[in-house]
Design an enzyme around this catalytic site. Structure first.
Site, PDB file in Angstrom:
ATOM      1  N   GLY A  11       0.823  -1.201   0.000  1.00 32.78           N
ATOM      2  CA  GLY A  11       0.000   0.000   0.000  1.00 32.78           C
ATOM      3  C   GLY A  11       0.860   1.254   0.000  1.00 32.78           C
ATOM      4  O   GLY A  11       2.095   1.187   0.003  1.00 32.78           O
ATOM      5  N   LEU A  13       1.287   3.686   2.341  1.00 34.85           N
ATOM      6  CA  LEU A  13       2.081   3.906   3.553  1.00 34.85           C
ATOM      7  C   LEU A  13       3.136   2.824   3.727  1.00 34.85           C
ATOM      8  O   LEU A  13       4.296   3.121   4.024  1.00 34.85           O
ATOM      9  CB  LEU A  13       1.158   3.966   4.779  1.00 34.85           C
ATOM     10  CG  LEU A  13       1.876   4.129   6.126  1.00 34.85           C
ATOM     11  CD1 LEU A  13       2.712   5.411   6.151  1.00 34.85           C
ATOM     12  CD2 LEU A  13       0.868   4.127   7.276  1.00 34.85           C
ATOM     13  N   TYR A  63      -8.716  -2.588   4.395  1.00 32.63           N
ATOM     14  CA  TYR A  63      -9.615  -2.552   3.241  1.00 32.63           C
ATOM     15  C   TYR A  63      -9.992  -1.086   3.069  1.00 32.63           C
ATOM     16  O   TYR A  63     -10.668  -0.515   3.919  1.00 32.63           O
ATOM     17  CB  TYR A  63     -10.845  -3.412   3.521  1.00 32.63           C
ATOM     18  CG  TYR A  63     -11.786  -3.565   2.343  1.00 32.63           C
ATOM     19  CD1 TYR A  63     -12.506  -2.473   1.855  1.00 32.63           C
ATOM     20  CD2 TYR A  63     -11.968  -4.783   1.718  1.00 32.63           C
ATOM     21  CE1 TYR A  63     -13.366  -2.604   0.773  1.00 32.63           C
ATOM     22  CE2 TYR A  63     -12.832  -4.925   0.637  1.00 32.63           C
ATOM     23  CZ  TYR A  63     -13.525  -3.832   0.176  1.00 32.63           C
ATOM     24  OH  TYR A  63     -14.378  -3.964  -0.889  1.00 32.63           O
ATOM     25  N   THR A  64      -9.549  -0.461   1.984  1.00 32.28           N
ATOM     26  CA  THR A  64      -9.701   0.992   1.844  1.00 32.28           C
ATOM     27  C   THR A  64     -10.567   1.434   0.664  1.00 32.28           C
ATOM     28  O   THR A  64     -10.697   2.626   0.423  1.00 32.28           O
ATOM     29  CB  THR A  64      -8.318   1.669   1.709  1.00 32.28           C
ATOM     30  OG1 THR A  64      -7.636   1.090   0.591  1.00 32.28           O
ATOM     31  CG2 THR A  64      -7.475   1.478   2.963  1.00 32.28           C
ATOM     32  N   THR A 103      -8.481   6.440  10.484  1.00 31.49           N
ATOM     33  CA  THR A 103      -8.942   7.371   9.444  1.00 31.49           C
ATOM     34  C   THR A 103      -9.797   8.509   9.992  1.00 31.49           C
ATOM     35  O   THR A 103     -10.449   8.364  11.035  1.00 31.49           O
ATOM     36  CB  THR A 103      -9.770   6.585   8.398  1.00 31.49           C
ATOM     37  OG1 THR A 103     -10.356   7.480   7.449  1.00 31.49           O
ATOM     38  CG2 THR A 103     -10.903   5.807   9.058  1.00 31.49           C
ATOM     39  N   TYR A 127     -16.912   1.728   5.719  1.00 30.85           N
ATOM     40  CA  TYR A 127     -15.461   1.767   5.907  1.00 30.85           C
ATOM     41  C   TYR A 127     -15.120   2.457   7.233  1.00 30.85           C
ATOM     42  O   TYR A 127     -14.368   1.928   8.050  1.00 30.85           O
ATOM     43  CB  TYR A 127     -14.801   2.498   4.728  1.00 30.85           C
ATOM     44  CG  TYR A 127     -13.373   2.909   4.975  1.00 30.85           C
ATOM     45  CD1 TYR A 127     -12.350   1.978   4.997  1.00 30.85           C
ATOM     46  CD2 TYR A 127     -13.045   4.250   5.190  1.00 30.85           C
ATOM     47  CE1 TYR A 127     -11.033   2.349   5.234  1.00 30.85           C
ATOM     48  CE2 TYR A 127     -11.738   4.639   5.423  1.00 30.85           C
ATOM     49  CZ  TYR A 127     -10.736   3.681   5.445  1.00 30.85           C
ATOM     50  OH  TYR A 127      -9.439   4.054   5.694  1.00 30.85           O
ATOM     51  N   LYS A 131     -13.394   0.822  10.649  1.00 37.33           N
ATOM     52  CA  LYS A 131     -12.145   1.382  11.185  1.00 37.33           C
ATOM     53  C   LYS A 131     -12.327   1.801  12.642  1.00 37.33           C
ATOM     54  O   LYS A 131     -11.433   1.618  13.467  1.00 37.33           O
ATOM     55  CB  LYS A 131     -11.682   2.573  10.332  1.00 37.33           C
ATOM     56  CG  LYS A 131     -11.210   2.193   8.927  1.00 37.33           C
ATOM     57  CD  LYS A 131      -9.979   1.294   8.913  1.00 37.33           C
ATOM     58  CE  LYS A 131      -8.708   2.058   9.220  1.00 37.33           C
ATOM     59  NZ  LYS A 131      -7.509   1.177   9.139  1.00 37.33           N
TER      60      LYS A 131
END
Length: 285
Positions: A11, A13, A63-64, A103, A127, A131
Site C-alpha cells: 500500500g 504507507l 480494506y480501503t 482514518t 469503511y 475502522k
C-alpha cells in the site's frame, strides 16, 4: 534488535515505510502484504505472528475501497476490525507494541473546527464504521498501542487522488472536482517519517493521535494546485458532492487537529503544498 512487522507493505504507507526503513540499519523490518499474511484469516495471523515474534507491529494494511466496502460488509469488518483485534490480542499476550493506522472517516464531518482525538465519533459509511470498530477493539484489549488517524493519503505508490488527477488532466481539457468536502491531504512519506519518530522516541505514550499535513483545503483546491504545480493546462471546475453521487457518503469536513502528536512526540508536520511539490517531483519530473 528491534523487530518491526509492517502490514500492508504494498500500500501507499507500507511502501513509504519500506523506502525510509533503509535509514534505520539497527532495526529489523519484516514487510508483509495479503500474500504473506492474509488479514481475512485470524488463525493464520496468530500462527504467523507466533513464528515471527515481532516486538512491534505497524498495522498499515486495511480494506480501503470506500465505495466497494458498502457491498462487502463482512470482509471489510474482518480486515479492518477483527484482524486488528487479533493482532492487538497477540501483542497484549506477547508484550509487543502496536501502531495502528486509522482514518478521519470515523467522524461524521459536521464539525466546523478541526477534530481533536477525543471528539465524538460517528461514521457515516461502512469503511469508517469498521475502522472505528478496529480502534475500539485495540483500546479494549491492550494498553501499549498508538492509533494514528490520518486523511486523504497520497504517495508515489498505489492508487490515489494525485495520480488520478495527473492522468485525467493529461487526458482531458476539463474536469469537475468537489469543492464542499474540506480537510487536508497526507503525503504518506510524511506519515512514514512520523511513525519512525514515534518508534525511535525514548518515551512511548499510547493513545489516539491525528496526523495529516498542515492547511485547510477542499478537493477542488487540491486539484487546482496539482494542475498548477504539474504544469498542466486542464480546466478544473468546482462541483458539489450532490453532482458526484457515490455509494458511500463522505464527511464534508474532516480537518484533523495535530497538536497532540506534535507536542507528545515532537513530530514535524509539513504544509500540504510543500509535500505535494516533493511528491510531484517524483511523479511528474
Amino acid at each position: 534488535m528491534l523487530h518491526i512487522l509492517v502490514t500492508g507493505s504494498k500500500g501507499q504507507l507500507g511502501s513509504e515505510i519500506k523506502k525510509v526503513s533503509k535509514n534505520y540499519p539497527t532495526i529489523q523490518f519484516t514487510f508483509v502484504d495479503r500474500e504473506e499474511m492474509p488479514l481475512d484469516d485470524n488463525d493464520f495471523i496468530i500462527t504467523f505472528l507466533n513464528q515471527l515474534q515481532p516486538n512491534l507491529i505497524v498495522s498499515a494494511g486495511a480494506y480501503t475501497a470506500v465505495d466497494q466496502a458498502e457491498n462487502e460488509k463482512e470482509l471489510v469488518d474482518q480486515i479492518n476490525h477483527l484482524a486488528v483485534a487479533t493482532m492487538a490480542k497477540w501483542c497484549s499476550n506477547n508484550h509487543a507494541k502496536l501502531i495502528h493506522i486509522s482514518t478521519d472517516y470515523v467522524f461524521d464531518g459536521k464539525s466546523a473546527i478541526p477534530y481533536k482525538e477525543n471528539d465524538h465519533t460517528s461514521p457515516i459509511n461502512w469503511y469508517g464504521e469498521t475502522k472505528l470498530r478496529g480502534e475500539q477493539a485495540i483500546e479494549r484489549i491492550m494498553q501499549e498501542a498508538v492509533i494514528i488517524r490520518t486523511a486523504w493519503v497520497y504517495s508515489e505508490f498505489g492508487h490515489n487522488f494525485v495520480k488520478t488527477m495527473l492522468r485525467l488532466m493529461k487526458e482531458r481539457e476539463s474536469i469537475g472536482v468537489v469543492n464542499d468536502q474540506v480537510g487536508t491531504p497526507t503525503y504518506a512519506l510524511d506519515l512514514a517519517k512520523a511513525i519512525m519518530t514515534i518508534i525511535e522516541s525514548d518515551n512511548w505514550v499510547s493513545g489516539v493521535f491525528h496526523f495529516s499535513n498542515e492547511g485547510e483545503i477542499s478537493w477542488y483546491d487540491f486539484a487546482v494546485e496539482i494542475n498548477k504545480l504539474g504544469g498542466l493546462n486542464c480546466k478544473v471546475n468546482a462541483v458539489s458532492s450532490d453532482q458526484f453521487p457515490t455509494a458511500a457518503k463522505r464527511p464534508n469536513y474532516s480537518l484533523l487537529d495535530k497538536t497532540k502528536i506534535k507536542q507528545t512526540y515532537n513530530v514535524m508536520v509539513p504544509a500540504w503544498e510543500e509535500s505535494l511539490k516533493l511528491c510531484l517531483k517524483i511523479l511528474n519530473p
